[in-house]
Design a protein around this motif. Structure first.
Motif, PDB file in Angstrom:
ATOM      1  N   ASN A  41       0.838  -1.189   0.000  1.00  0.00           N
ATOM      2  CA  ASN A  41       0.000   0.000   0.000  1.00  0.00           C
ATOM      3  C   ASN A  41       0.876   1.243   0.000  1.00  0.00           C
ATOM      4  N   TYR A  42       0.479   2.195  -0.833  1.00  0.00           N
ATOM      5  CA  TYR A  42       1.130   3.500  -0.858  1.00  0.00           C
ATOM      6  C   TYR A  42       0.101   4.552  -0.461  1.00  0.00           C
ATOM      7  N   GLY A  43       0.551   5.541   0.302  1.00  0.00           N
ATOM      8  CA  GLY A  43      -0.353   6.613   0.667  1.00  0.00           C
ATOM      9  C   GLY A  43       0.340   7.956   0.708  1.00  0.00           C
ATOM     10  N   TYR A  44      -0.353   8.966   0.236  1.00  0.00           N
ATOM     11  CA  TYR A  44       0.096  10.345   0.387  1.00  0.00           C
ATOM     12  C   TYR A  44      -0.966  11.080   1.190  1.00  0.00           C
ATOM     13  N   ARG A  45      -0.515  11.739   2.233  1.00  0.00           N
ATOM     14  CA  ARG A  45      -1.444  12.408   3.139  1.00  0.00           C
ATOM     15  C   ARG A  45      -0.988  13.839   3.353  1.00  0.00           C
ATOM     16  N   GLY A  46      -1.623  14.767   2.662  1.00  0.00           N
ATOM     17  CA  GLY A  46      -1.345  16.181   2.898  1.00  0.00           C
ATOM     18  C   GLY A  46      -2.154  16.675   4.081  1.00  0.00           C
ATOM     19  N   GLU A  47      -1.553  17.558   4.870  1.00  0.00           N
ATOM     20  CA  GLU A  47      -2.253  18.015   6.075  1.00  0.00           C
ATOM     21  C   GLU A  47      -1.770  19.397   6.467  1.00  0.00           C
ATOM     22  N   THR A  48      -2.718  20.229   6.859  1.00  0.00           N
ATOM     23  CA  THR A  48      -2.414  21.547   7.410  1.00  0.00           C
ATOM     24  C   THR A  48      -3.119  21.678   8.752  1.00  0.00           C
ATOM     25  N   GLU A  49      -2.367  22.118   9.768  1.00  0.00           N
ATOM     26  CA  GLU A  49      -2.943  22.315  11.094  1.00  0.00           C
ATOM     27  C   GLU A  49      -2.684  23.748  11.560  1.00  0.00           C
ATOM     28  N   TYR A  50      -3.560  24.215  12.460  1.00  0.00           N
ATOM     29  CA  TYR A  50      -3.411  25.533  13.075  1.00  0.00           C
ATOM     30  C   TYR A  50      -3.341  25.332  14.589  1.00  0.00           C
ATOM     31  N   LEU A  51      -2.345  25.960  15.232  1.00  0.00           N
ATOM     32  CA  LEU A  51      -2.130  25.796  16.662  1.00  0.00           C
ATOM     33  C   LEU A  51      -2.018  27.165  17.329  1.00  0.00           C
ATOM     34  N   ASP A  52      -2.722  27.345  18.448  1.00  0.00           N
ATOM     35  CA  ASP A  52      -2.634  28.552  19.253  1.00  0.00           C
ATOM     36  C   ASP A  52      -2.121  28.191  20.648  1.00  0.00           C
ATOM     37  N   GLN A  89       0.872  25.457  39.692  1.00  0.00           N
ATOM     38  CA  GLN A  89       2.000  26.198  40.246  1.00  0.00           C
ATOM     39  C   GLN A  89       2.120  27.544  39.513  1.00  0.00           C
ATOM     40  N   ASN A  90       3.243  27.833  38.834  1.00  0.00           N
ATOM     41  CA  ASN A  90       3.387  29.131  38.167  1.00  0.00           C
ATOM     42  C   ASN A  90       2.950  29.098  36.711  1.00  0.00           C
ATOM     43  N   ILE A  91       2.278  28.015  36.273  1.00  0.00           N
ATOM     44  CA  ILE A  91       1.918  27.841  34.862  1.00  0.00           C
ATOM     45  C   ILE A  91       0.469  28.237  34.629  1.00  0.00           C
ATOM     46  N   ASP A  92       0.257  29.069  33.616  1.00  0.00           N
ATOM     47  CA  ASP A  92      -1.080  29.462  33.177  1.00  0.00           C
ATOM     48  C   ASP A  92      -1.046  29.471  31.656  1.00  0.00           C
ATOM     49  N   MET A  93      -1.533  28.389  31.051  1.00  0.00           N
ATOM     50  CA  MET A  93      -1.386  28.228  29.598  1.00  0.00           C
ATOM     51  C   MET A  93      -2.685  27.702  28.995  1.00  0.00           C
ATOM     52  N   TYR A  94      -3.000  28.187  27.805  1.00  0.00           N
ATOM     53  CA  TYR A  94      -4.148  27.720  27.031  1.00  0.00           C
ATOM     54  C   TYR A  94      -3.654  27.345  25.635  1.00  0.00           C
ATOM     55  N   SER A  95      -4.151  26.226  25.117  1.00  0.00           N
ATOM     56  CA  SER A  95      -3.777  25.834  23.753  1.00  0.00           C
ATOM     57  C   SER A  95      -5.007  25.367  22.991  1.00  0.00           C
ATOM     58  N   ARG A  96      -4.966  25.564  21.694  1.00  0.00           N
ATOM     59  CA  ARG A  96      -6.028  25.080  20.800  1.00  0.00           C
ATOM     60  C   ARG A  96      -5.385  24.603  19.517  1.00  0.00           C
ATOM     61  N   ILE A  97      -5.790  23.417  19.066  1.00  0.00           N
ATOM     62  CA  ILE A  97      -5.231  22.821  17.852  1.00  0.00           C
ATOM     63  C   ILE A  97      -6.376  22.461  16.917  1.00  0.00           C
ATOM     64  N   TRP A  98      -6.394  23.068  15.736  1.00  0.00           N
ATOM     65  CA  TRP A  98      -7.357  22.731  14.700  1.00  0.00           C
ATOM     66  C   TRP A  98      -6.710  21.700  13.768  1.00  0.00           C
ATOM     67  N   ILE A  99      -7.004  20.419  13.989  1.00  0.00           N
ATOM     68  CA  ILE A  99      -6.420  19.403  13.125  1.00  0.00           C
ATOM     69  C   ILE A  99      -7.150  19.356  11.794  1.00  0.00           C
ATOM     70  N   ASP A 100      -6.541  18.725  10.820  1.00  0.00           N
ATOM     71  CA  ASP A 100      -7.115  18.633   9.472  1.00  0.00           C
ATOM     72  C   ASP A 100      -8.054  17.428   9.430  1.00  0.00           C
TER      73      ASP A 100
END
Length: 802
Positions: free
Chosen positions: A271-282, A758-769
């Motif tokens: 099997n051969y596969g090509y998988r193009g993908e674009t993601e956005y991360l905040d 503790q001293n960490i205050d972080m938010y993340s968002r990932i829009w996967i393809d």
């Protein structure tokens, strides 16, 4: 709890000791062409047509009833796609209490086979007492997808943005291919699963309480991906192509061939596969300079372009020397290339929203890998029925390389009046060699008791040499603070004993596995050496009771282990940009889990499961932060404990003749001990998979899932959901099929996380393809596929390699 289990086990053995040995009925079910019929329903009825007991045939077509009282009985065997076969009245008496039917032949049901091909197939999801099976080759939605994307839709399975897999709210899932570990790190396993096309997969098994025959690794259970292999005589196979797009194009194709004679079975697929993908991360990070209020905020936005090219192949030959001896050779291969090309902006502002820094980072990482497995296997069937010996030898070389370029431009500010350009490059050649030998023996003591024993040894050698250079004063200079050369050796020696007994309506499986582990790590860069040496026992017991025709219950207990993967142990650093990186921890300890599960099955369609587990030394990725340098990093750490308990419910319903579905709901509670505080939450997930027969040769599927907010270590993960649909049309006299699959129609499958610790205050968002449409075509020639695989001895190590 210990007293409760002590009383339960005592009562069980009392019952076994006083059980009466009565009649014994067994048989072998085949088709008229001689092919065994797997998982056929066998009903033992009394002369008044009342059902005494029902069982399923095993993977080689065998069935057995033990301790049958005297009387007159008949057998009714049924399986989708075949005409029901009845063995009329026969007697169980004191003088004739053993019946073995060795030549039961089932004829094809022409009406069913000529109507729609899927009418002779298994359901997309099958739920049994000890596992759930997702029949991939029968799913329209599976076409054109990858193994990782298939797992995302499996009931109870959750995969985060980094490829970590959890089952019913618990991490520590062991992923196996054809019954063997894959020995890859979490990130490399994710790449491998992305590189494995659904067209080469037969089914996915989700095993919540594995027996002692399986490796003790996998605290939350085992996910076994079974690849296709045809056992039908003659030449047969299939070809397939697919194409479509999400944010980028996807396409692929492959074929599988099989030739089987009376003595040889030669098979292969590619099997051969090509998988193009674009993601956005905040990423939004807040820094406090030791004060309670935020003094600076970093806002990062990343856009990635991630093309993936993969090649998978599998070639094997089995030679049946005689009726009792079979020898086989098998080669598995997976190779490919993956590029991570991303651009990250990083704006740092103070509490008055004044811009302090504006950085732009270009990250270009070109990765390639080559994973091969060479397997020699042998099977000997003794003259005594039920006694057999099998052996495997495996060698699995894995090669991986990465070439990284990280360029960061800082616009002019108070620290850099003329701006600044920082350039970093890195090379990561890595190799891991796996050697595995194992032997298994199975025997039957009497009509009611079977036992099996075995031993396994694995040897792993890993070498990872990460070299970083920085561009300083117009010259590339070696970066000794970030570079790292790490060598790792591990050997695991295991032995197990497993006992299975059935007395009337009660059956028990009890086993014990012992594993000795020796590890040696050498961080050559800093001349740091560490080693570990430990032996652990892993008991496993499961008691099944058929209460009546409609109700069956099971109580099981197991102790399991999750060893840190090689990537987590390696202390090298991988940078997303200069202010965000990941590093390993060579001092991780293995985590240990004790599981208790109670299952109830009603009418074979409705399954309720209650579970409780406690894990110590929980391996969790924990975020750290340096406020002075605006730097954030992630590293694995052992947390003191995790308690998980919950209830799940599975319902398989045929709403109408044209509509059937499987519905799954799970409510669970996770409670992490973070040393000085607890992080806990009650969560739930739901999943529904539906199949529709619209007209002759035209079918459809609809799948939807929802995962509520949950916790992982110090992270709180927000809820997300998705809806997917697919359609299939049979063509060319049912030898071909055209499929259209639309995944995540509303593009709601994205990941949002909060970390406040503790001293960490972080938010993340990932829009996967995740939203994509795939059109595929498959053509089958020769007879239809019957899946049966050769399991090797090394595939159960690959998910820990780095």
């Amino acid at each position: 709890m210990r007293k409760f289990f002590g009383v339960a086990i005592f009562l069980l053995f009392v019952q076994l000791a006083f059980a009466q040995h009565k009649g014994h009925i067994s048989g072998l079910v085949k088709t008229t062409s001689g092919k065994v019929v797997e998982y056929a329903s066998v009903a033992l009825k009394q002369n008044d047509e009342k059902l005494f007991k029902g069982v399923l045939t095993d993977s080689v077509g065998r069935f057995m009833f033990a301790n049958v009282p005297n009387g007159t009985y008949k057998l009714v065997i049924s399986s989708m796609g075949y005409i029901n076969h009845t063995i009329p009245n026969f007697q169980i008496s004191d003088t004739k209490n053993i019946h073995h039917f060795s030549n039961i032949q089932m004829a094809d049901d022409a009406k069913q086979l000529n109507a729609v091909v899927v009418s002779g197939q298994k359901k997309i999801i099958e739920q049994s007492m000890d596992k759930m099976t997702l029949n991939v080759e029968n799913s329209i939605l599976a076409e054109g997808n990858t193994a990782l994307e298939l797992l995302e839709r499996a009931p109870g399975v959750k995969i985060d943005s980094d490829g970590k897999i959890s089952l019913k709210g618990r991490t520590g899932v062991n992923v196996m291919i054809n019954g063997k570990l894959t020995y890859l790190s979490a990130s490399e396993l994710a790449v491998l699963l992305k590189a494995t096309n659904s067209s080469s997969i037969s089914k996915i098994e989700i095993i919540n309480s594995p027996s002692s025959k399986y490796d003790a690794a996998g605290n939350a259970g085992i996910i076994n991906i079974v690849m296709k292999k045809n056992q039908v005589k003659g030449l047969n196979g299939a070809v397939s192509v697919n194409g479509g797009a999400g944010r980028n194009a996807r396409y692929g194709g492959g074929f599988n061939l099989n030739y089987r004679s009376s003595s040889f079975n030669i098979y292969g697929n590619y099997n051969y596969g090509y998988r193009g993908e674009t993601e956005y991360l905040d990423f939004i990070r807040r820094f406090a300079d030791g004060q309670a209020t935020t003094s600076r905020t970093s806002t990062q936005r990343t856009e990635t372009n991630e093309p993936l090219n993969t090649h998978n192949f599998r070639v094997g030959i089995d030679y049946e020397i005689d009726t009792n001896n079979v020898i086989g050779l098998l080669v598995n291969g997976n190779m490919g290339r993956y590029i991570h090309d991303s651009e990250t902006s990083n704006l740092i502002k103070n509490s008055q929203e004044i811009l302090l820094s504006d950085m732009l980072t270009q990250n270009y990482d070109k990765q390639s890998w080559e994973s091969l497995t060479y397997n020699l296997n042998y099977l000997h069937r003794f003259v005594k029925k039920g006694r057999e010996l099998s052996a495997d030898l495996d060698f699995a070389p894995n090669r991986f390389s990465s070439n990284l370029n990280l360029d960061t431009y800082t616009k002019p500010n108070s620290d850099f009046p003329n701006g600044d350009l920082a350039k970093r490059r890195g090379t990561v050649p890595a190799k891991t060699d796996v050697y595995v030998a194992k032997v298994d023996y199975a025997d039957v003591l009497n009509k009611a008791i079977k036992w099996e024993a075995g031993a396994k040894s694995s040897f792993i050698e890993a070498d990872n040499n990460l070299v970083y250079h920085q561009f300083i004063n117009n010259d590339w200079q070696y970066d000794a603070t970030s570079s790292n050369h790490f060598r790792y050796k591990e050997q695991i020696h295991a032995a197990y004993l497993n006992l299975m007994a059935e007395f009337g309506k009660t059956s028990v499986q009890a086993g014990l596995r012992g594993e000795y582990t020796n590890t040696d790590g050498n961080q050559i860069t800093t001349n740091t050496v560490f080693s570990r040496d430990y032996f652990q026992l892993f008991p496993n017991v499961a008691v099944n009771q058929n209460l009546n025709t409609n109700n069956q219950v099971q109580l099981s207990y197991s102790r399991r282990i999750e060893r840190p993967n090689y990537g987590a142990l390696n202390p090298f650093r991988m940078f997303r940009d200069p202010s965000l990186y990941y590093e390993g921890n060579p001092y991780l300890k293995p985590e240990l889990t004790q599981n208790i599960v109670f299952n109830h099955v009603f009418k074979g369609k409705f399954t309720t499961s209650l579970s409780y587990s406690r894990t110590t030394d929980v391996i969790t990725w924990v975020t750290g932060q340096n406020d002075a340098t605006n730097t954030t990093y992630e590293a694995p750490k052992n947390l003191p404990s995790l308690i998980n308990y919950g209830v799940s419910f599975t319902a398989q319903i045929d709403y109408f003749k044209w509509w059937s579905g499987t519905n799954f709901a799970n409510i669970f509670h996770n409670e992490y001990d973070l040393e000085n505080e607890q992080h806990k939450q009650t969560s739930f997930s739901i999943n529904t998979q539906n199949s529709f027969k619209i007209t002759k040769g035209f079918n459809a599927e609809l799948n939807a899932f929802y995962n509520s907010a949950s916790v992982y270590g110090i992270i709180t993960e927000k809820s997300y959901w998705a809806v997917s649909a697919a359609f299939q049309k049979s063509v060319l006299n049912d030898k071909g099929s055209i499929k259209l699959a639309i995944n995540d129609i509303f593009q709601t499958n994205n990941f949002r996380n909060n970390t406040r610790y503790q001293n960490i205050d972080m938010y993340s968002r990932i829009w996967i393809d995740s939203r994509r449409a795939i059109l595929s075509f498959t053509y089958r020639f020769g007879k239809q596929f019957e899946t049966k695989v050769r399991k090797t001895g090394s595939e159960d190590i690959q998910d820990r390699i780095k």
